[in-house]
Scaffold this motif. Sequence first.
Motif, short mmCIF file in Angstrom:
data_model
loop_
_atom_site.label_atom_id
_atom_site.label_comp_id
_atom_site.label_asym_id
_atom_site.label_seq_id
_atom_site.Cartn_x
_atom_site.Cartn_y
_atom_site.Cartn_z
N LYS A 125 92.33 -5.13 31.82
CA LYS A 125 92.14 -5.99 30.65
C LYS A 125 91.15 -5.38 29.67
O LYS A 125 91.36 -5.38 28.46
N HIS A 137 102.78 -11.84 34.68
CA HIS A 137 101.46 -12.47 34.83
C HIS A 137 100.37 -11.42 34.94
O HIS A 137 99.26 -11.61 34.48
N GLU A 138 100.73 -10.28 35.54
CA GLU A 138 99.72 -9.23 35.71
C GLU A 138 99.39 -8.57 34.37
O GLU A 138 98.32 -7.99 34.22
N ARG A 160 89.51 -10.98 37.74
CA ARG A 160 88.47 -10.29 37.00
C ARG A 160 87.99 -11.10 35.80
O ARG A 160 88.70 -11.96 35.30
N ASN A 177 99.50 -1.78 34.60
CA ASN A 177 100.02 -2.81 33.72
C ASN A 177 99.69 -2.64 32.25
O ASN A 177 100.53 -2.92 31.40
N SER A 232 99.13 -10.31 31.76
CA SER A 232 98.34 -11.34 31.09
C SER A 232 96.93 -11.39 31.68
O SER A 232 95.96 -11.56 30.96
N GLY A 233 96.84 -11.24 33.00
CA GLY A 233 95.58 -11.45 33.70
C GLY A 233 94.74 -10.21 33.85
O GLY A 233 94.51 -9.49 32.89
N MET A 234 94.34 -9.93 35.05
CA MET A 234 93.32 -8.88 35.20
C MET A 234 93.88 -7.48 34.96
O MET A 234 93.15 -6.56 34.68
N MET A 235 95.17 -7.33 35.11
CA MET A 235 95.81 -6.05 34.83
C MET A 235 95.30 -4.92 35.73
O MET A 235 94.22 -4.39 35.53
N GLY A 236 96.12 -4.52 36.68
CA GLY A 236 95.81 -3.36 37.50
C GLY A 236 95.99 -2.09 36.70
O GLY A 236 96.23 -2.14 35.49
N GLN A 237 95.94 -0.97 37.36
CA GLN A 237 95.90 0.29 36.62
C GLN A 237 97.20 0.64 35.91
O GLN A 237 97.21 1.47 35.01
#
Lengths: 473, 375, 337
Positions: free
Chosen positions: A110, A61-62, A210, A71, A64-69
């Motif tokens: 993202k 899911h990470e 985000r 991902n 797909s979504g805002m994505m941390g540093q």
Amino acid sequence: MVTATKDMQLISHLMRRAGFGVGLPELESLAQNGYNETVNRLLKPTNVQEMTDDLIRRYHHEQSGMMGQNNPGAYWLYKMITTTDPLTEKMALFWHGIFATGYPKITQGKVLNDQIRMFRRYGTGNFRTLLLELSKDPAMIVWLDNHDNHDGAINENFGRELLELFSMGVGNYSEQDIKETARAFTGWTIGNTEYMALRAERDSIWPYGRIAWHFEFKEDDHDSGEKEFLGNTGRLNGDEIIDIICQQESTARFISRHMYHFFVADEPPVPQWPYTPPRDPKAIDTLTQAYFDNDYDIRAMLDILFNSEFFKSEDSWHERVKSPAELVAGILRLTGEFDRPRREILDRSTQAIYMGQHLINPPSVEGWHQGTEWIDTGTLVERLNFASQQMSNVENPGVAEIIGRVIGDGSHQADDSLVQRCLDEMGVTSVSEGTRSILENFAAQNRDLENDATQIVAQMLQMVAATHEFQRA
Amino acid sequence: MTSPANAKTVVVIQLSGGNDALNTVIPYNNEHYYDLRPQVNISQDNVLKINDELGFNPSMAPIKRLWDEGNVAVINGIGYPSPNRSHFRSMDVWHTAEPDTISNEGWLGRAIRQIDPDGENVITGVNFGRGLPRALYAKDVPVASVGNLENYGLMTDMKNEAARNLALEAFSQMYGGSGKDTIAQFISQTGLDALKGADILRAAPRQYSSTVEYAHTPIAQNLKSISQVMSADLGTRVFYTQHGSFDTHSGELSAHSKLWQDVSEAVGDFTDDLKEHGQLDDTLILMFSEFGRRIKDNGAGTDHGSGGSAFVIGGAVNGGTYGEFPSLRSEDQIEGDMRFNNDFRITYSTIADRWLGLDPVHIANGTFEQFDFVD
Amino acid sequence: MTTRTRQFMKYSHTIGLSTMSGRGFYYPVDTAIGEDDRLYTVSRSLDGDPRGIRVTIYDLASEYFGTFGESGEDDGQMIWPTGVARDTQGRTFVSDEFTNRITVFDVDGDFSHSWGKMGSGAGELDGPSGVAFDRDQNLLVVDHHNHRVQRYSQNGIFLSEFGSFGSANGELNLPWGITASSKGDIYVADWRNDRIQQFSPDGEYLASFGRSGRDDGELFRPSSVAVDPDGYVYVADWGNERVQIFDPDGGFVQSIRGEATDSKWAEAFLEINLEEAAARDRANMEPEIKFFNDDPHEESSHIEKYFWAPTSLKLDSEGRMYVTESNRHRVQIYDKA
């Protein structure tokens, strides 16, 4: 005993540079088409297969979504290890190294991932289109402060780097040209600038995660006045500046040298280029000619590069130090671990960070320095241990298959055939006599300690992973 | 390989995630504190008072003990101009000592280069944790990054010891040759350095003994490893490790208390151990975080803010408070945060100059006044 | 603007806030409606961050009651939680597609028991995703990498299974969500086949809803399904970032793109962070953007009110609809129009 033919060695070299290396079965299949056809298929891939976004997004899911540093790097690694079109990923890595944009100022994976996707779409096409897309790229705009570049109050950051690091190189324009470039790019910004910049600065994920960024041209903040850039005058806008940049021989030479650096042999770091001539000036001339002959088409330049003698020459085999991303992706393509999405992808991409390459977080706007700068005592330990652990793990389906093949035809029974076969299986198709005899010596001595055939092969794979040749491309 | 006797050592503990300074060093007599922190506060009765104004979080008893012994300098109001509230950017600023531009050389990397300009000792700097923090990075400066001291080294996953020895021997041969070109020579030299560093470091625990029983937390175990390397006297001058995450947006009271309990216990064990080995006077511990948090709580925790507190601990440290504790009055705040009053590079400069005996200008990226927390 | 044909459901409100612990969610994947009128949302967090994984307890009025569960592989811990269901005794059942377990928490949120191990034999699991109770209060588990549904007693005794890999009627390809209707029929979100399949209580194939695509009535990678007492079928059309409603005969009724507003928890955040709130007020939250592809994932990443990764859709006894969106850390609630 399989010994790669000259043509196979050449194809293996091509696949290490234009892709992430190939194991023996793939090499044998490519060899049936020959070198020229392999180049053609790299440049014009059809029916591309890869781990698809819907699969990745369902489990991660990470990603797909805002994505941390971390991902976007994991997502990219999926693409690098599963794609049948490795050159597109290689070119994305190439442009990411030049147009280096980093996480700390963006704080949003993202948006950086969107930039990498843009490199996938335009990275092998027309250079003018690529520069135009780059100038509209939201991550780049914030990275180099173009959202703070206003009519009447210019911020030169993007203008300067566009000329210095992204196209012409220092010494080919004046400070006035930088100012005029900055004026031409006023109004090229991101939508909802204030809110997005504030959230980026605070690393805000509130309230609902985000929000992705989009390009916006603000006519009312654009300086539409007369400008003079490299001898051209007019009410120049950003796209016209890019037109002029693309016509410069310095641009062609700069990009050509980068290509040589990335695909052929390590050049010194970019800041030294004005003072150090290219390693092979004729190669740069050839690529520069290709740039102008083909209307700035990157693919055409690559075609000429891959078919050139300077690329195919044995002198350039195993000449470049593999970048961490290349090393990790190459190993994971061999091990076959990611036949479906798995949680381990994050660990695997983190290994590249330990080795000194944090994708989407380059150390500075200059990107990573390559070549021997990838190697220090800490990173070399990480590289060797990772390669050795992955290649000796018999749970990995790809490793099990290799071992099965080696044992299957009895190659493991003699020291020389064991060494040769393991080198071939791991895509190391040429090796120094010194390395070969050390490996054969190891094989002989290890036989006194180990009699399990699987272990004998696994340990030889481990040793091949530790060779200079495997650590280089 | 070994350094001169009594060479000064610095140990940096990074508190990752943005430590809530206001619940670490608490202005327990300040009415604004309780007004602005209706939910996420430490009651006056519970703070470990260090003077009439300030007290430590109740989970910091071991650090309070070190304070009572005069070994703790608390630097209040530490920060930098134009604070950035992003973890990543702000951590970068602290690592590179460069608040204005993106830079890639770390302040400690520059310090190591000054200590050992030719890179003769491959373990002058050691990080405990995987991957190299930017603070330790500088071009051509070798630094070891150790995940786990016990099995640090090459091909440690090879279970069969005899086979591993054989593999290491083959490795030394492959990397011991002259090499066909300069790149090969460079890689070979690095490979042998790595092998050497790994051998030295892995041997360290064997020479170490202590009566101190460290807590079973990652931070305590990392500090134990540091003590083991110190005992082996290998010439390491800069150690680095980190603990986290201090990013307490919600559930702060319990999470923050557990974090500080782990850090304080670990520091208490570590300093006991150093004392036992006669090294406390030669060791300086710096604890910092990338930023503090908002003055006002959000009902369950606190959001990213600016300004903060750092700690300098050691036998030679002049205990006390440094910097000013920032005012909490709304007119003194900066966008709802505590306003910094001393640049973090003052602290860096003090450590580089007075403690490590290095030229601080290059390390701290400029000339700064200095604190008196060391003479 | 977000509805077509006729309005069957209308937007009520949103609950949620992106938080790594306590009040709020972090990549929430599923929500169960308790018999106690409380809501139980399980958060998956992001890989590499052990914080964030938990079940958050709250109610329709946004009152927060606490959390239980945490990251890890021990008893009562989760790595990749995927589905959640509540039984009539107030216990919470969570599937974990990484550890291949079903974990049961008691009425106080303490660990009760768990079952499951990796495999493809009867009762074994390879990626348990959606969970739901059948009319006999046995637990239906979508065993998605085995492309089947398995039925267990509440203590984890294997009872039966149906489904196998394929795209013919009754076959499944990486199924995800599951529900049982009031009359006992079982509906499965047949994710990779872009359809919802209806089975009898015994697992016999009955009907199929939707076909692959992005138009009205078409589905792309549906994640979750719910059925009301009249037989209307509500689908979280995950790959199309929308909700679609079908009548009992499979006819298209309504498509909803999402209308989220600031939740009470979001308002509390914005009251503290005033500069951010002010900038948000001044921003155009629905900009017009030209995208490079037709994947609504892009649009949802830019326009906050739209559904983004709706992984779960549930109905309560009053007919309210709860849509959990993993990428937006919230639950959008809709009433019957």
